[in-house]
Design an enzyme around this catalytic site. Sequence first.
Site, PDB file in Angstrom:
ATOM      1  N   GLU A  77       0.038   4.368   0.971  1.00 35.15           N
ATOM      2  CA  GLU A  77      -0.179   5.401   1.993  1.00 35.15           C
ATOM      3  C   GLU A  77       1.023   5.479   2.946  1.00 35.15           C
ATOM      4  OE1 GLU A  77      -4.057   5.332   3.797  1.00 35.15           O
ATOM      5  OE2 GLU A  77      -3.897   7.458   4.306  1.00 35.15           O
ATOM      6  N   HIS A 135       0.850  -1.195   0.000  1.00 35.24           N
ATOM      7  CA  HIS A 135       0.000   0.000   0.000  1.00 35.24           C
ATOM      8  C   HIS A 135       0.884   1.243   0.000  1.00 35.24           C
ATOM      9  CE1 HIS A 135      -3.191   2.719   0.861  1.00 35.24           C
ATOM     10  NE2 HIS A 135      -3.357   2.509   2.154  1.00 35.24           N
ATOM     11  N   ASP A 146       1.720   5.851   6.011  1.00 39.88           N
ATOM     12  CA  ASP A 146       1.899   5.101   7.266  1.00 39.88           C
ATOM     13  C   ASP A 146       2.545   3.738   6.995  1.00 39.88           C
ATOM     14  OD1 ASP A 146      -0.578   4.719   5.978  1.00 39.88           O
ATOM     15  OD2 ASP A 146      -1.559   3.956   7.769  1.00 39.88           O
TER      16      ASP A 146
HETATM   17 FE1  FEO Z   1      -4.486   3.287   4.055  1.00 35.22          FE
HETATM   18 FE2  FEO Z   1      -2.913   2.343   7.019  1.00 35.22          FE
HETATM   19  O1  FEO Z   1      -3.147   3.238   5.374  1.00 35.22           O
END
Ligand code: FEO
Length: 403
Positions: A82, A80, A84
């Site tokens: 993102e 992913h 984080d």
């Molecule tokens: Fe969609 Fe934990 O990020």
Amino acid sequence: MKKTEVVPDVYWVGAVDWNIRKFHGETFISNRGTTYNSYLITDEKVALVDTVYTPFADEMIERIRHIVPPEKIDYIIANHVEMDHSGSLAKILNLCPKAKVFCTAKGKEGLYKHYYGNWDFHVVKTGDKLSLGKKTLTFIEAPMIHWPDSMFSYLIEDELLLSNDGFGQHLATSERFDDEVDEGVLMDEAKKYYANIIWPFSSIVFKKIDEITKLNISPKIIAPAHGIIWRKSPGRIIERYMSWTKNESENKVIVVFETMWGSTGKMAGKIVEGLIDAGIRVQLYDVTKTVRTEIIKEMLDAKGYILGSSTHDNDMLPTIAGFLTFLRCMKPKNRVASVFGSHGWGGGAVRNIENFLKDMGIEILQPSLAVQYAPDEAELEKCYEFGLNFASLLLKNKIMQNV
Ligand code: FEO
């Protein structure tokens, strides 16, 4: 530093963010922090699945170094984009610059647009496999769980699903596994996470779980990228997800209001009395006093919503306006609602909330209840009856649905 082994030769190398309270800006208020879970697989080839949020890069690297020198990493699986989960990619790739980065096509685009690194990308699709030696990873594209780039990785021999955002919880603990923590807290946090992050993508999640089942994947362990790893009861969280993805709800009513001088608050109290006397489970929230994240969690499985606001300049008050905007993003289905509020002269809040809910596709069960200035005894009695009547209509609505 203690090593945390998920299964033989697969280690948790993530980080615990004990004190984060505002996640994704302020879209998720986490009163229990979170974790960023990365996993290190040490086979003939060494693979790192996901990284951690940038401020925790050194902590992740230290955990990796405790198991293997980071320079030995051959593959990084970026489930992913993102930040984080990708925020430490550049730092770890500085230590293992020859490592190949596996991700979806959208993942490659998204990672480039975040970090502008000329990394050795390898685009994968559902069903593609990557042999690590004795263990084999296979990939399952999972667009919109939670971004277009998202994917799951599955370690075939260990029946271990690395599900990234799916099945996660924002829960910081010293323990890593579901059999080590309080089950009530865990399920509550899993529900809060689903309600506030995954709910809008429910139909996609439903199809994805079905697709995984048809691929004959039945994970013994689900290791998400946030919170606790499901090794005791992966079936239990899948079962809960199936119910949430179907927008199943209970005969429960959530009353949410914002009041300027207390009159709408008084109305709310009487409406709740009526609901309780009708035998309905109720939660009452002043939207200025309870964080939105908690209220949305309670709305996930509630059939009825009753919204109230005082009128200010012919419209609803600003906190409930923001709350409704967020609720609309969650795309709740199969819900019923009613609206109430106090006004001075022209009114407007009640009408506008009702229209807002109708535009969301929520059925309005009964005419709205508006009171001028402070409610008198007779008007408070009408509020009580409003609650009673809502309960009665809610129960009939359920019966009709079951026919
Ligand atoms: Fe969609 Fe934990 O990020």
